[in-house]
Design a protein around this motif. Structure first.
Motif: not given
Length: 344
Positions: A167-182
């Protein structure tokens, strides 16, 4: 030079290629590519673009026949990403782990293999429902393209392959939910997590457990690419992961068998540390590595790894060169010992 091409069903992807002593970013369509820069990206560099990727903008570039296109066969592709962080997932293919656990249960009890498999399956289903993914970290410096031969360190004869969807991360992710992850996944690429099996577990103090640093982080131990394919073009939930060694199929499984799927992995990984644009999150490797086959990598081997929608990666193995860093270090150690002996 590369011999691969983008799968025909994929409108376009990103790649990086060698241009003399430098590396340039490009957009790829089919069997050709076009160099792109800040003007086309609308951002200063690749990771800045991935922070808020505008794939529609690049789609317009892909459709523009402006004369800057070159045949893929005329260039040398390298790793398509420059991650600042590299996270890896262990024991994440359900059937693979069931077989491993069942073998242990069968060896240590009087259960039949079928009974052990049933018990292992229940354990894995409970883990998927109530457990958490198992992560460890790798070194971004080990990420290379398949243009770099995999040099097999001379200190071991049990170097192994583990093909993985990355997986290549795009928008920074910090403590995101499963629903927000993609929403934080920019795209996908191929990675091969090379592992030196006899270094996985510490021999000097077994209580310490695994030593992922030494086992998985030698130079070039993360062949990656050749393409970064936008997430919208990839079904990460059902992609076929296939590795051939010298033409023989060794791994062949679907990501539909992941214990923890991509949203679960991204969410869980983001709970501890922010995931940054361009970071790689490896999702685990299915059954069929060298440890299973009792066959490890050797000088002259060719690994051909393919994942649905992501193209094909070809990695050539070579024995450690004479005069390499390991031999230099050994010689330095011998010289130091001789000096100490002379002083004594």
């Amino acid at each position: 030079m590369t011999t691969t091409s983008l799968p025909p069903e994929i409108p376009f992807a990103l790649a990086r290629y060698r241009d003399g002593d430098s590396v340039r970013l490009a957009i790829v369509v089919g069997d050709r590519l076009r160099p792109i820069g800040a003007a086309e990206l609308g951002a200063s560099d690749l990771n800045a673009f991935l922070a808020a990727p505008d794939w529609e903008r690049l789609g317009l570039v892909a459709a523009d026949d402006d004369g800057q296109w070159m045949p893929l066969a005329d260039v040398t592709l390298t790793a398509p990403v420059e991650p600042r962080q590299l996270l890896q997932t262990g024991a994440n293919y359900r059937q693979h782990v069931i077989e491993l656990v069942a073998a242990g249960l069968t060896n240590n009890t009087d259960r039949s293999l079928e009974e052990s498999r049933d018990l292992a399956a229940k354990m894995m289903d409970d883990r998927a429902a109530n457990g958490e993914p198992y992560f460890f970290i790798g070194l971004p410096a080990c990420v290379v393209g398949d243009d770099v031969p995999l040099e097999l360190p001379a200190y071991s004869e049990v170097h192994d392959w583990e093909l993985e969807l990355a997986v290549v991360i795009g928008l920074p992710a910090f403590r995101v939910s499963r629903e927000q992850a993609l929403e934080h996944v920019a795209g996908y690429t191929i990675a091969n997590d090379i592992t030196t099996r006899d270094l996985v577990f510490r021999k000097d103090m077994k209580e310490i457990g695994t030593d992922w640093y030494r086992a998985k982080n030698a130079p070039g131990f993360k062949p990656t690419g050749p393409f970064l394919v936008p997430a919208a073009f990839v079904d990460g939930a059902d992609a076929q992961v296939r590795l051939e060694l010298n033409g023989q199929v060794m791994q062949d499984a679907s990501t539909s068998d992941l214990l923890f799927d991509i949203p679960a992995l991204v969410s869980a990984a983001s709970q501890t540390m922010p995931l940054l644009p361009g970071d790689l999150l490896l999702t685990g490797s299915p059954a069929g590595n060298g440890q299973h086959w009792r066959r490890f990598l050797q000088d002259g081997d060719v690994m051909t790894g393919s994942i649905t929608s992501l193209g094909t990666q070809v990695v050539r193995c070579v024995a450690e060169r004479v005069g390499s860093a390991a031999e230099t270090d050994a010689a330095s150690g011998a010289d130091a010992a001789a000096t100490e002996e002379a002083r004594a």
